[in-house]
Motif scaffolding. Structure first.
Motif, PDB file in Angstrom:
ATOM      1  N   LYS A  26      50.902   5.702 -11.435  1.00  0.00           N
ATOM      2  CA  LYS A  26      51.006   6.553 -10.259  1.00  0.00           C
ATOM      3  C   LYS A  26      49.615   6.760  -9.665  1.00  0.00           C
ATOM      4  O   LYS A  26      48.675   7.123 -10.377  1.00  0.00           O
ATOM      5  CB  LYS A  26      51.621   7.911 -10.632  1.00  0.00           C
ATOM      6  CG  LYS A  26      53.074   7.844 -11.050  1.00  0.00           C
ATOM      7  CD  LYS A  26      53.966   7.527  -9.852  1.00  0.00           C
ATOM      8  CE  LYS A  26      55.442   7.579 -10.224  1.00  0.00           C
ATOM      9  NZ  LYS A  26      55.879   8.936 -10.597  1.00  0.00           N
ATOM     10  N   VAL A  27      49.507   6.542  -8.368  1.00  0.00           N
ATOM     11  CA  VAL A  27      48.198   6.604  -7.724  1.00  0.00           C
ATOM     12  C   VAL A  27      47.607   8.007  -7.790  1.00  0.00           C
ATOM     13  O   VAL A  27      46.382   8.186  -7.732  1.00  0.00           O
ATOM     14  CB  VAL A  27      48.309   6.117  -6.262  1.00  0.00           C
ATOM     15  CG1 VAL A  27      49.060   7.138  -5.404  1.00  0.00           C
ATOM     16  CG2 VAL A  27      46.943   5.830  -5.680  1.00  0.00           C
ATOM     17  N   GLY A  28      48.447   9.021  -7.963  1.00  0.00           N
ATOM     18  CA  GLY A  28      47.962  10.397  -8.070  1.00  0.00           C
ATOM     19  C   GLY A  28      47.054  10.601  -9.266  1.00  0.00           C
ATOM     20  O   GLY A  28      46.196  11.484  -9.260  1.00  0.00           O
ATOM     21  N   ALA A  29      47.219   9.774 -10.312  1.00  0.00           N
ATOM     22  CA  ALA A  29      46.366   9.890 -11.487  1.00  0.00           C
ATOM     23  C   ALA A  29      44.913   9.602 -11.154  1.00  0.00           C
ATOM     24  O   ALA A  29      43.997  10.121 -11.794  1.00  0.00           O
ATOM     25  CB  ALA A  29      46.842   8.929 -12.575  1.00  0.00           C
ATOM     26  N   LEU A  30      44.678   8.792 -10.117  1.00  0.00           N
ATOM     27  CA  LEU A  30      43.324   8.430  -9.709  1.00  0.00           C
ATOM     28  C   LEU A  30      42.839   9.238  -8.512  1.00  0.00           C
ATOM     29  O   LEU A  30      41.666   9.628  -8.450  1.00  0.00           O
ATOM     30  CB  LEU A  30      43.263   6.934  -9.366  1.00  0.00           C
ATOM     31  CG  LEU A  30      43.694   5.963 -10.477  1.00  0.00           C
ATOM     32  CD1 LEU A  30      43.689   4.542  -9.953  1.00  0.00           C
ATOM     33  CD2 LEU A  30      42.791   6.096 -11.692  1.00  0.00           C
ATOM     34  N   SER A  31      43.730   9.498  -7.573  1.00  0.00           N
ATOM     35  CA  SER A  31      43.321  10.167  -6.336  1.00  0.00           C
ATOM     36  C   SER A  31      42.923  11.623  -6.540  1.00  0.00           C
ATOM     37  O   SER A  31      42.263  12.205  -5.680  1.00  0.00           O
ATOM     38  CB  SER A  31      44.457  10.083  -5.305  1.00  0.00           C
ATOM     39  OG  SER A  31      45.625  10.732  -5.783  1.00  0.00           O
ATOM     40  N   GLN A  32      43.306  12.220  -7.681  1.00  0.00           N
ATOM     41  CA  GLN A  32      42.957  13.615  -7.923  1.00  0.00           C
ATOM     42  C   GLN A  32      41.654  13.764  -8.716  1.00  0.00           C
ATOM     43  O   GLN A  32      41.365  14.825  -9.249  1.00  0.00           O
ATOM     44  CB  GLN A  32      44.094  14.326  -8.653  1.00  0.00           C
ATOM     45  CG  GLN A  32      44.403  13.746 -10.025  1.00  0.00           C
ATOM     46  CD  GLN A  32      45.676  14.353 -10.621  1.00  0.00           C
ATOM     47  OE1 GLN A  32      46.325  15.197 -10.012  1.00  0.00           O
ATOM     48  NE2 GLN A  32      46.022  13.927 -11.817  1.00  0.00           N
ATOM     49  N   LEU A  33      40.863  12.676  -8.777  1.00  0.00           N
ATOM     50  CA  LEU A  33      39.559  12.706  -9.448  1.00  0.00           C
ATOM     51  C   LEU A  33      38.464  12.651  -8.378  1.00  0.00           C
ATOM     52  O   LEU A  33      38.047  11.565  -7.959  1.00  0.00           O
ATOM     53  CB  LEU A  33      39.429  11.518 -10.409  1.00  0.00           C
ATOM     54  CG  LEU A  33      40.414  11.503 -11.579  1.00  0.00           C
ATOM     55  CD1 LEU A  33      40.320  10.192 -12.351  1.00  0.00           C
ATOM     56  CD2 LEU A  33      40.172  12.691 -12.498  1.00  0.00           C
ATOM     57  N   PRO A  34      37.962  13.803  -7.935  1.00  0.00           N
ATOM     58  CA  PRO A  34      37.039  13.839  -6.787  1.00  0.00           C
ATOM     59  C   PRO A  34      35.679  13.197  -7.041  1.00  0.00           C
ATOM     60  O   PRO A  34      35.008  12.781  -6.098  1.00  0.00           O
ATOM     61  CB  PRO A  34      36.892  15.343  -6.517  1.00  0.00           C
ATOM     62  CG  PRO A  34      37.176  16.000  -7.829  1.00  0.00           C
ATOM     63  CD  PRO A  34      38.227  15.153  -8.471  1.00  0.00           C
ATOM     64  N   SER A  35      35.260  13.104  -8.313  1.00  0.00           N
ATOM     65  CA  SER A  35      33.927  12.565  -8.625  1.00  0.00           C
ATOM     66  C   SER A  35      33.961  11.125  -9.114  1.00  0.00           C
ATOM     67  O   SER A  35      32.919  10.584  -9.485  1.00  0.00           O
ATOM     68  CB  SER A  35      33.253  13.451  -9.688  1.00  0.00           C
ATOM     69  OG  SER A  35      33.134  14.793  -9.258  1.00  0.00           O
ATOM     70  N   LEU A  36      35.143  10.509  -9.101  1.00  0.00           N
ATOM     71  CA  LEU A  36      35.286   9.164  -9.663  1.00  0.00           C
ATOM     72  C   LEU A  36      34.426   8.156  -8.905  1.00  0.00           C
ATOM     73  O   LEU A  36      34.494   8.059  -7.676  1.00  0.00           O
ATOM     74  CB  LEU A  36      36.755   8.734  -9.608  1.00  0.00           C
ATOM     75  CG  LEU A  36      37.113   7.449 -10.362  1.00  0.00           C
ATOM     76  CD1 LEU A  36      36.865   7.625 -11.854  1.00  0.00           C
ATOM     77  CD2 LEU A  36      38.570   7.068 -10.106  1.00  0.00           C
ATOM     78  N   ARG A  37      33.622   7.402  -9.671  1.00  0.00           N
ATOM     79  CA  ARG A  37      32.758   6.380  -9.090  1.00  0.00           C
ATOM     80  C   ARG A  37      33.106   4.986  -9.598  1.00  0.00           C
ATOM     81  O   ARG A  37      32.936   4.009  -8.871  1.00  0.00           O
ATOM     82  CB  ARG A  37      31.284   6.679  -9.407  1.00  0.00           C
ATOM     83  CG  ARG A  37      30.784   7.989  -8.838  1.00  0.00           C
ATOM     84  CD  ARG A  37      30.691   7.949  -7.327  1.00  0.00           C
ATOM     85  NE  ARG A  37      30.233   9.216  -6.775  1.00  0.00           N
ATOM     86  CZ  ARG A  37      31.018  10.204  -6.415  1.00  0.00           C
ATOM     87  NH1 ARG A  37      32.336  10.082  -6.567  1.00  0.00           N
ATOM     88  NH2 ARG A  37      30.537  11.322  -5.909  1.00  0.00           N
ATOM     89  N   VAL A  38      33.562   4.895 -10.847  1.00  0.00           N
ATOM     90  CA  VAL A  38      33.876   3.603 -11.456  1.00  0.00           C
ATOM     91  C   VAL A  38      35.210   3.709 -12.190  1.00  0.00           C
ATOM     92  O   VAL A  38      35.424   4.652 -12.954  1.00  0.00           O
ATOM     93  CB  VAL A  38      32.775   3.158 -12.445  1.00  0.00           C
ATOM     94  CG1 VAL A  38      33.163   1.841 -13.109  1.00  0.00           C
ATOM     95  CG2 VAL A  38      31.430   3.025 -11.743  1.00  0.00           C
ATOM     96  N   VAL A  39      36.095   2.742 -11.953  1.00  0.00           N
ATOM     97  CA  VAL A  39      37.362   2.690 -12.682  1.00  0.00           C
ATOM     98  C   VAL A  39      37.627   1.236 -13.059  1.00  0.00           C
ATOM     99  O   VAL A  39      37.482   0.328 -12.238  1.00  0.00           O
ATOM    100  CB  VAL A  39      38.525   3.267 -11.845  1.00  0.00           C
ATOM    101  CG1 VAL A  39      38.694   2.541 -10.522  1.00  0.00           C
ATOM    102  CG2 VAL A  39      39.825   3.231 -12.642  1.00  0.00           C
ATOM    103  N   ARG A  40      38.011   1.020 -14.306  1.00  0.00           N
ATOM    104  CA  ARG A  40      38.314  -0.320 -14.799  1.00  0.00           C
ATOM    105  C   ARG A  40      39.803  -0.412 -15.113  1.00  0.00           C
ATOM    106  O   ARG A  40      40.324   0.355 -15.927  1.00  0.00           O
ATOM    107  CB  ARG A  40      37.479  -0.647 -16.031  1.00  0.00           C
ATOM    108  CG  ARG A  40      35.981  -0.696 -15.773  1.00  0.00           C
ATOM    109  CD  ARG A  40      35.219  -1.258 -16.955  1.00  0.00           C
ATOM    110  NE  ARG A  40      35.654  -2.628 -17.274  1.00  0.00           N
ATOM    111  CZ  ARG A  40      35.184  -3.322 -18.311  1.00  0.00           C
ATOM    112  NH1 ARG A  40      34.302  -2.779 -19.129  1.00  0.00           N
ATOM    113  NH2 ARG A  40      35.619  -4.547 -18.530  1.00  0.00           N
ATOM    114  N   LEU A  41      40.488  -1.357 -14.464  1.00  0.00           N
ATOM    115  CA  LEU A  41      41.929  -1.515 -14.612  1.00  0.00           C
ATOM    116  C   LEU A  41      42.329  -2.956 -14.899  1.00  0.00           C
ATOM    117  O   LEU A  41      43.525  -3.261 -15.008  1.00  0.00           O
ATOM    118  CB  LEU A  41      42.644  -1.027 -13.340  1.00  0.00           C
ATOM    119  CG  LEU A  41      42.494   0.452 -12.990  1.00  0.00           C
ATOM    120  CD1 LEU A  41      42.977   0.715 -11.579  1.00  0.00           C
ATOM    121  CD2 LEU A  41      43.257   1.322 -13.975  1.00  0.00           C
TER     122      LEU A  41
END
Length: 291
Positions: free
Chosen positions: A167-182
């Motif tokens: 679910k995209v909400g798991a990522l969109s609710q992280l305001p400081s996210l700079r790097v994500v590995r998927l």
């Protein structure tokens, strides 16, 4: 004896006392390279070590066989900022277990046997900056609210797991996210992937290898394709799917039509009934006149 030796003796005694206390507080099977670090990596542990100093800041437990973390384990370690539990046998973490460490900045749970990350796993660890969850081969479910409250999280690793959707909400609710590995997950390019694909396209700068490093399986034949070969038009058929708003509009419209139909039927029935009564009254008056 030289004068400076008399001056140096108290310092040597103090240092020897510090190092003795430091070594005494270190768990028997571990190493303590400094007063605030406990290194129990690669010791073949099947449970968490006992007698860990309460003021520990860096706790290294990688490369062991630890199957679980007691829910109250971190309650006493309020100074802990770095926790490394990679390459153990963890299959589940009780929600709230990690929320009691308010200063935790780095957490590595990679290369374990986790199967899901439910809501509340991390509580609201607002100081957490880097979270590693990659290389869990059985991790197939991440709750949409799994990372809720992690307002300082900058790096999130979810690579090489068993995720087919997220679910995209798991990522969109992280305001400081700079790097994500998927990368390295068995993503499926169906309608459930639409929102995540759009998010990845808009946030490709947060992916270390861009969307070029990600693949997904086509639902028809299972063929793996790079996300660079897809576009919004690839999910055009999914746009015909009714949304919740559309369904509510349809339901409301149906109810409205039903209410109008009932009122109309009632009005017609009342009109017919009144007309019948009027007809009977008129007929009765005519018969009385004839008599």
């Amino acid at each position: 004896m030289l004068p400076w030796v008399h001056w140096l003796q108290p310092i040597l005694v103090l240092l020897s006392s510090v190092f003795w206390t430091w070594g005494e507080n270190c768990p028997a099977t571990c190493l303590c390279p400094d007063p605030h670090t406990v290194d129990c990596s690669g010791r073949g542990l099947t449970r968490l070590p006992e007698e860990i100093p309460l003021d520990v800041r860096r706790l290294l437990l990688a490369d062991n066989w630890i199957p679980r973390i007691p829910s109250d384990f971190l309650v006493l370690y309020s100074d802990l900022v770095y926790l490394d539990l990679r390459n153990n046998s963890l299959s589940y973490i009780e929600p709230g277990t990690l929320s009691t460490s308010s200063r935790l900045v780095f957490l590595d749970l990679g290369s374990n046997n986790l199967t899901e990350i439910p809501k509340g796993t991390f509580g609201e660890s607002r100081s957490l900056i880097k979270l590693r969850l990659g290389n869990n081969p059985y991790l197939s479910m991440v709750s949409e609210d799994a990372f809720l409250g992690l307002t300082s999280l900058r790096e999130l690793e979810l690579e090489r797991n068993a995720l087919s959707t997220l679910k995209v909400g798991a990522l969109s609710q992280l305001p400081s996210l700079r790097v994500v590995r998927l990368e390295g997950n068995p993503w499926v390019c169906n309608c459930n992937f639409t929102n995540l694909f759009e998010w990845l396209t808009e946030n490709r700068h947060k992916l270390p290898n861009g969307v070029e490093g990600m693949e997904c399986s086509l639902p028809m034949d299972g063929r793996r394709v790079s996300l660079t070969q897809l576009s919004k038009d690839s999910f055009r058929e999914c746009q015909a799917t009714l949304t919740l708003t559309d369904l509510l509009i349809i339901i409301f419209s149906g109810i409205s039509v039903s209410v109008v139909a009932i009122m109309t039927s009632f009005f017609l029935a009342s009109t017919v009934h009144c007309f019948q009564r009027w007809s009977k009254g008129t007929k009765g008056d005519e018969e009385e006149s004839e008599e």
